[in-house]
Design a protein around this motif. Structure first.
Motif, short mmCIF file in Angstrom:
data_model
loop_
_atom_site.label_atom_id
_atom_site.label_comp_id
_atom_site.label_asym_id
_atom_site.label_seq_id
_atom_site.Cartn_x
_atom_site.Cartn_y
_atom_site.Cartn_z
N VAL A 209 0.84 -1.21 0.00
CA VAL A 209 0.00 0.00 0.00
C VAL A 209 0.87 1.25 0.00
N GLU A 210 1.95 1.21 0.76
CA GLU A 210 2.86 2.36 0.82
C GLU A 210 3.53 2.63 -0.54
N LYS A 213 0.96 4.40 -2.69
CA LYS A 213 0.84 5.80 -2.25
C LYS A 213 1.99 6.64 -2.81
N GLN A 214 3.19 6.08 -2.70
CA GLN A 214 4.36 6.83 -3.17
C GLN A 214 4.29 7.09 -4.67
N GLU A 218 1.97 10.58 -2.94
CA GLU A 218 1.69 10.77 -1.52
C GLU A 218 2.87 10.26 -0.70
N GLY A 220 3.87 8.40 2.20
CA GLY A 220 3.38 7.48 3.21
C GLY A 220 4.29 7.42 4.42
N LEU A 221 3.88 6.66 5.43
CA LEU A 221 4.65 6.54 6.67
C LEU A 221 6.03 5.95 6.40
N THR A 222 6.10 4.96 5.52
CA THR A 222 7.39 4.32 5.22
C THR A 222 8.33 5.27 4.51
N ARG A 224 8.36 8.50 4.81
CA ARG A 224 8.80 9.55 5.74
C ARG A 224 9.70 9.01 6.85
#
Length: 322
Positions: A209-210, A213-214, A218, A220-222, A224
């Motif tokens: 999912v990350e 997003k990337q 976007e 994502g948490l990973t 960042r």
């Protein structure tokens, strides 16, 4: 990178054992001494290939016809091997329970199909070397055959790219799984194997999912905080590594050394995978191959879909719906 992702995905899909992950093809043979030099054997964890077809070979002075093993006054000392270790049975544990003294355990792997059975005396330099070689190779085998761990590491590489961020991310993952591996191996923490494997699959879904997003722009948490995600999920994966040692019945006096060599083997295998992946990335960039448009999202969806398939299958096993 797209060609590399396709290669990883294809290799994963062609791995039948991927769904079960750490439920490895391990056989455990218990040899219990019933009188001086005489043993009765039984498979407490029967190998996939079937105990009747295991090519077990005892020391030359012993007579073996399962379940009986006769070694006379000399006792069970010498070389013991399994001749048909391979893809169907990756390792076997031989647990010897003497009339007196502590039980002793010896692990045979495809890389080291022969072990030297020792007496109850203190380990020698030769036995320590044999122990190191056995568990070092077992660690390498375990990580390179663990499709879920490799897919997770590949997802991290895909998100963070090359450079310092990758070094810190892989280091955090290593620290995380080393801590939980040691804690689980020494019994400080314990998690049932099947729910744990489902959580490992879910961690790969998260990474998939990350990636999507990337690719959509976007953060994502990973992307960042890659070190935090890698370290956190590394704790989960480390308990999965520990499950590979859980059924071996390693003697307490040998556990620290066995654990250390096993973890070194895991790190060697992981480093080899990262280096090969980086080499393929470099080769891909040299070729300049590019997929058009929305197909840039394909790797993330592929990784997430495979991991979701694993998660559902493992969840059904947790619920005992086979």
């Amino acid at each position: 990178m797209r060609l590399l992702a396709a290669w990883i995905v294809a290799a994963t899909l062609l791995t039948p054992a991927a769904l079960l992950a750490h439920e490895s093809s391990l056989g455990v043979l218990e040899l219990r001494e019933v009188r001086q030099g005489a043993y009765v054997g039984r498979w407490t964890m029967e190998p996939t290939i079937g105990a009747a077809r295991v090519d077990l070979r005892a020391p030359p002075h012993c007579f073996l016809r399962m379940p009986q093993l006769e070694c006379g006054a000399k006792g069970l000392i010498g070389a013991m091997t399994i001749g048909n270790l391979g893809s169907s049975m990756s390792a076997a544990l031989i647990k010897i329970i003497p009339l007196q003294g502590e039980a002793r355990s010896y692990t045979i792997t495809s890389a080291n199909p022969t072990v030297s059975i020792l007496g109850s005396e203190a380990p020698t330099l030769e036995s320590w070397i044999a122990l190191g070689a056995t568990y070092l190779n077992y660690g390498v085998d375990h990580i390179l055959l663990g499709a879920d761990h490799l897919l997770f590491v590949f997802g991290l590489i895909w998100i963070v790219g090359v450079g310092r961020r990758l070094v810190s991310t892989i280091t955090a993952f290593t620290i995380g799984h080393s801590i939980s591996l040691a804690a689980a191996a020494f019994g400080v923490i314990g998690v049932p194997e099947r729910p744990l494997n489902a959580c490992i699959a879910l961690s790969i879904v998260f990474v998939g999912v990350e990636i999507v997003k990337q690719r959509r722009g976007e953060a994502g948490l990973t992307a960042r905080y890659p070190w935090a995600v890698a370290g956190g999920f590394g704790l989960v994966h480390g308990i999965g590594f520990a499950s590979a040692l859980a059924g071996l019945g390693i003697e307490k006096r040998l556990l620290p050394a066995a654990l250390g060599f096993f973890n070194i083997g895991v790190e060697i295998g992981q480093l080899a995978f990262v280096l090969v992946t980086l080499a393929l990335i470099w080769a891909h960039r040299r070729l300049g191959a590019v997929l058009p448009g929305s197909r840039d999202l394909l790797p993330g969806y592929a990784i997430g879909s495979i991991a979701a398939f694993w998660f559902i299958g493992r969840l059904l096993r947790v619920l005992a719906i086979d």
